[in-house]
Design a protein around this motif. Structure first.
Motif, PDB file in Angstrom:
ATOM      1  N   ILE A 218      28.893  33.926  60.544  1.00 61.09           N
ATOM      2  CA  ILE A 218      27.679  34.702  60.282  1.00 61.09           C
ATOM      3  C   ILE A 218      28.003  36.133  59.898  1.00 61.09           C
ATOM      4  O   ILE A 218      27.330  36.735  59.042  1.00 61.09           O
ATOM      5  CB  ILE A 218      26.734  34.653  61.512  1.00 61.09           C
ATOM      6  N   ASP A 219      29.059  36.723  60.503  1.00 59.89           N
ATOM      7  CA  ASP A 219      29.439  38.090  60.152  1.00 59.89           C
ATOM      8  C   ASP A 219      29.976  38.158  58.729  1.00 59.89           C
ATOM      9  O   ASP A 219      29.677  39.091  57.979  1.00 59.89           O
ATOM     10  CB  ASP A 219      30.491  38.617  61.128  1.00 59.89           C
ATOM     11  N   LEU A 220      30.782  37.175  58.359  1.00 62.70           N
ATOM     12  CA  LEU A 220      31.291  37.118  56.991  1.00 62.70           C
ATOM     13  C   LEU A 220      30.151  36.912  56.008  1.00 62.70           C
ATOM     14  O   LEU A 220      30.119  37.521  54.928  1.00 62.70           O
ATOM     15  CB  LEU A 220      32.310  35.982  56.872  1.00 62.70           C
ATOM     16  N   GLN A 221      29.197  36.084  56.360  1.00 60.39           N
ATOM     17  CA  GLN A 221      28.038  35.849  55.511  1.00 60.39           C
ATOM     18  C   GLN A 221      27.255  37.138  55.277  1.00 60.39           C
ATOM     19  O   GLN A 221      26.863  37.445  54.141  1.00 60.39           O
ATOM     20  CB  GLN A 221      27.147  34.799  56.175  1.00 60.39           C
ATOM     21  N   ASN A 222      27.039  37.904  56.331  1.00 63.35           N
ATOM     22  CA  ASN A 222      26.332  39.184  56.183  1.00 63.35           C
ATOM     23  C   ASN A 222      27.125  40.163  55.331  1.00 63.35           C
ATOM     24  O   ASN A 222      26.548  40.942  54.554  1.00 63.35           O
ATOM     25  CB  ASN A 222      26.068  39.784  57.558  1.00 63.35           C
ATOM     26  N   LEU A 223      28.451  40.147  55.465  1.00 68.14           N
ATOM     27  CA  LEU A 223      29.299  41.034  54.668  1.00 68.14           C
ATOM     28  C   LEU A 223      29.206  40.703  53.184  1.00 68.14           C
ATOM     29  O   LEU A 223      29.080  41.593  52.336  1.00 68.14           O
ATOM     30  CB  LEU A 223      30.747  40.942  55.146  1.00 68.14           C
ATOM     31  N   ILE A 224      29.256  39.411  52.853  1.00 71.34           N
ATOM     32  CA  ILE A 224      29.148  38.998  51.455  1.00 71.34           C
ATOM     33  C   ILE A 224      27.768  39.343  50.901  1.00 71.34           C
ATOM     34  O   ILE A 224      27.641  39.837  49.766  1.00 71.34           O
ATOM     35  CB  ILE A 224      29.435  37.488  51.327  1.00 71.34           C
ATOM     36  N   ASP A 225      26.730  39.092  51.674  1.00 77.63           N
ATOM     37  CA  ASP A 225      25.379  39.408  51.216  1.00 77.63           C
ATOM     38  C   ASP A 225      25.215  40.907  50.974  1.00 77.63           C
ATOM     39  O   ASP A 225      24.606  41.327  49.977  1.00 77.63           O
ATOM     40  CB  ASP A 225      24.345  38.932  52.245  1.00 77.63           C
ATOM     41  N   PHE A 226      25.766  41.722  51.876  1.00 77.35           N
ATOM     42  CA  PHE A 226      25.690  43.173  51.689  1.00 77.35           C
ATOM     43  C   PHE A 226      26.432  43.600  50.428  1.00 77.35           C
ATOM     44  O   PHE A 226      25.935  44.437  49.651  1.00 77.35           O
ATOM     45  CB  PHE A 226      26.270  43.891  52.904  1.00 77.35           C
ATOM     46  N   THR A 227      27.616  43.026  50.201  1.00 76.92           N
ATOM     47  CA  THR A 227      28.415  43.388  49.023  1.00 76.92           C
ATOM     48  C   THR A 227      27.682  43.027  47.740  1.00 76.92           C
ATOM     49  O   THR A 227      27.622  43.830  46.799  1.00 76.92           O
ATOM     50  CB  THR A 227      29.773  42.668  49.070  1.00 76.92           C
ATOM     51  N   GLN A 228      27.123  41.835  47.683  1.00 76.83           N
ATOM     52  CA  GLN A 228      26.441  41.401  46.461  1.00 76.83           C
ATOM     53  C   GLN A 228      25.158  42.194  46.222  1.00 76.83           C
ATOM     54  O   GLN A 228      24.812  42.476  45.064  1.00 76.83           O
ATOM     55  CB  GLN A 228      26.147  39.893  46.547  1.00 76.83           C
TER      56      GLN A 228
END
Length: 272
Positions: free
Chosen positions: A139-149
């Motif tokens: 979930i943390d990685l998912q939030n990181l990718i979403d923030f980056t995009q």
């Protein structure tokens, strides 16, 4: 004459304070233990547990990198502070030499990054694609990718089709997922009139034509967008690195100047 600092350490109570943890430190450790136990109960097991596999560092946990950097900063700060406080030439020389080595390594890294910029681009692409594969695993990685995009207004490493690497978003006939041939909501263009984020805006979007995709999602990849950001903010980035370099050079000069003053005072004492 050099300042005599021994009086600061002559009192037995001060020595006990240096060698034995204070009650405040013990209380702080107790509070931290309670907070950590409560966070462990609240947070799901396995959060960021696959970070070493995502970064593809041969099983090396990046947490050790932060520990090493923190240890180096502690040793450097300790040598500079105690060396100046106690007028210790050895610690001051160690501080200046160590700081000079770090400055040289940073300069070397900058030159290598400029020379091998294509290799760095490939590694960045490889890193992003690995994270795309593990998008639903953490979930943390998912939030990181979403923030980056969302921040870079991009989708995938070099385009939206990079999401075919994820088992939930690929367009294969054997994929039973509802997200098949789609992209995460962070790839969708934002409508200022919408107050609530539509998390299903990317469903089936890659099954449409390219012209239709441009209307709903970001087409450009995150690697080209990052390069564009660097070019647009090159002055700011260069200014930050130059500022850090100047601070390091300033620290080296101050340490060497203090060493020279200490040696001069000691020589004058020998001849008096």
């Amino acid at each position: 004459m050099p300042i005599n600092h021994s009086m600061f350490f002559s009192h037995p109570g001060m020595l006990c304070g240096l060698t034995r943890p204070s009650s405040a430190a013990l209380q702080l450790r107790s509070v931290w233990r309670r907070v950590w136990q409560s966070e462990t109960r609240l947070c799901p097991k396995g959060v960021l547990s696959n970070i070493s596999s995502i970064t593809d560092l041969g099983g090396f946990d990046p947490v050790w990198l932060f520990l090493v950097v923190g240890g180096v900063m502690f040793i450097l700060g300790f040598a500079g502070c105690i060396g100046a406080l106690r007028e210790n030439s050895f610690l001051l020389k160690f501080f200046s030499v160590f700081l000079g080595i770090i400055f040289f390594l940073e300069l070397t890294a900058g030159v290598l990054a400029f020379v091998f910029k294509d290799w760095i681009k490939d590694q960045l692409n490889f890193f992003i694609n690995n994270n795309i594969r593990a998008y639903r695993d953490d979930i943390d990685l998912q939030n990181l990718i979403d923030f980056t995009q969302e921040y870079w207004e991009c989708c995938g490493a070099f385009g939206a089709d990079d999401w075919n690497l994820n088992i939930y978003f690929n367009c294969t006939d054997s994929n039973p997922s509802r997200e098949k041939c789609g992209v995460p909501f962070s790839c969708c263009t934002k409508d200022p009139a919408e107050d609530v984020i539509n998390t299903q805006c990317g469903y089936d979007i890659r099954a449409k034509t390219d012209s239709e995709q441009r209307t709903f999602i970001y087409i450009k990849g995150c690697v080209p967008q990052f390069e564009k950001w660097l070019q647009e903010n090159l002055t700011v980035v260069a200014g930050i690195f130059i500022g850090i370099a100047l601070l390091q050079i300033f620290g080296i000069c101050l340490a060497q100047n203090l060493v020279s003053d200490i040696d001069a005072v000691r020589e004058s004492c020998l001849f008096t």
